[in-house]
Design an enzyme around this catalytic site. Structure first.
Site, short mmCIF file in Angstrom:
data_model
loop_
_atom_site.label_atom_id
_atom_site.label_comp_id
_atom_site.label_asym_id
_atom_site.label_seq_id
_atom_site.Cartn_x
_atom_site.Cartn_y
_atom_site.Cartn_z
N GLU A 114 38.52 69.68 -47.66
CA GLU A 114 38.18 69.34 -46.28
C GLU A 114 39.11 70.08 -45.34
OE1 GLU A 114 35.88 67.19 -45.00
OE2 GLU A 114 35.29 65.95 -46.73
N HIS A 150 29.48 72.65 -47.82
CA HIS A 150 28.75 71.41 -48.08
C HIS A 150 27.27 71.59 -47.73
CE1 HIS A 150 29.03 66.71 -47.66
NE2 HIS A 150 28.40 67.08 -48.75
N ASP A 160 28.24 71.04 -42.57
CA ASP A 160 29.60 71.59 -42.62
C ASP A 160 29.76 72.62 -43.74
OD1 ASP A 160 29.29 69.11 -44.18
OD2 ASP A 160 31.44 69.16 -44.54
#
Length: 171
Positions: A114, A150, A160
């Site tokens: 992330e 993603h 994303d």
């Protein structure tokens, strides 16, 4: 350096949101973005969210997250700090319903990373530098064959890391 499936450079903040992989294979890295509240940076809400300690009353948006248990392997903050929530040999809950070249459940064989960011806000140069270093280390330690967003494994459901992500900066 990676030792015992942990990144030496990372701050370790264990998440309970993981389980065992169905096998030892790790061949995919999935790049995500996250900000809590949306488009706000530089706070501890993401760490709290990934460790099930988020105060859902802190912001109205947080009410939409009640009952969601997710995690990731690594989180790269905008200042380049790295946080590891789940060891690489464990199955972090980052991808959700997903498919990569015909293989379902990408969490089974992927590492989730992330980035503190948003689909349409430019990422920091330092985040790209740190991500590139991490990818090089992961590729030297695991049989990584692909790095995707993603959105690539959950099209129509996820967007994303978004249009702001410059893939050429990590190649």
């Amino acid at each position: 350096m990676i030792e015992n499936h942990l990144l030496a450079l990372a701050k370790q903040v264990p998440s309970p949101n993981y389980n065992e992989r169905p096998n030892d294979e790790v061949s995919l890295v999935v790049i995500h973005n996250i900000s809590l509240p949306p488009k706000e940076f530089g706070n501890d809400y993401i760490e709290q969210f990934f460790t099930n300690k988020l105060d859902f009353g802190a912001y109205p948006y947080f009410q939409t997250l009640i009952g969601i248990e997710v995690s990731t392997h690594l989180f790269i903050k905008r200042d380049g700090e790295i946080v590891q929530f789940v060891p690489f040999d464990k199955r972090a809950w980052h991808a959700g319903q997903s498919n990569f070249v015909g293989r379902e459940n990408c969490n089974d064989f992927s590492i989730g990373i992330e980035l503190e960011g948003s689909d349409n806000i430019a990422y920091e140069a330092l985040q790209y530098q740190v991500l590139k270093t991490i990818l090089d280390q992961l590729k030297s330690h695991y049989p990584i064959t692909d790095v995707v967003g993603h959105s690539d494994i959950a099209p129509g459901r996820k967007t994303d890391p978004g249009d702001a992500f410059n893939w050429s900066k990590i190649k």
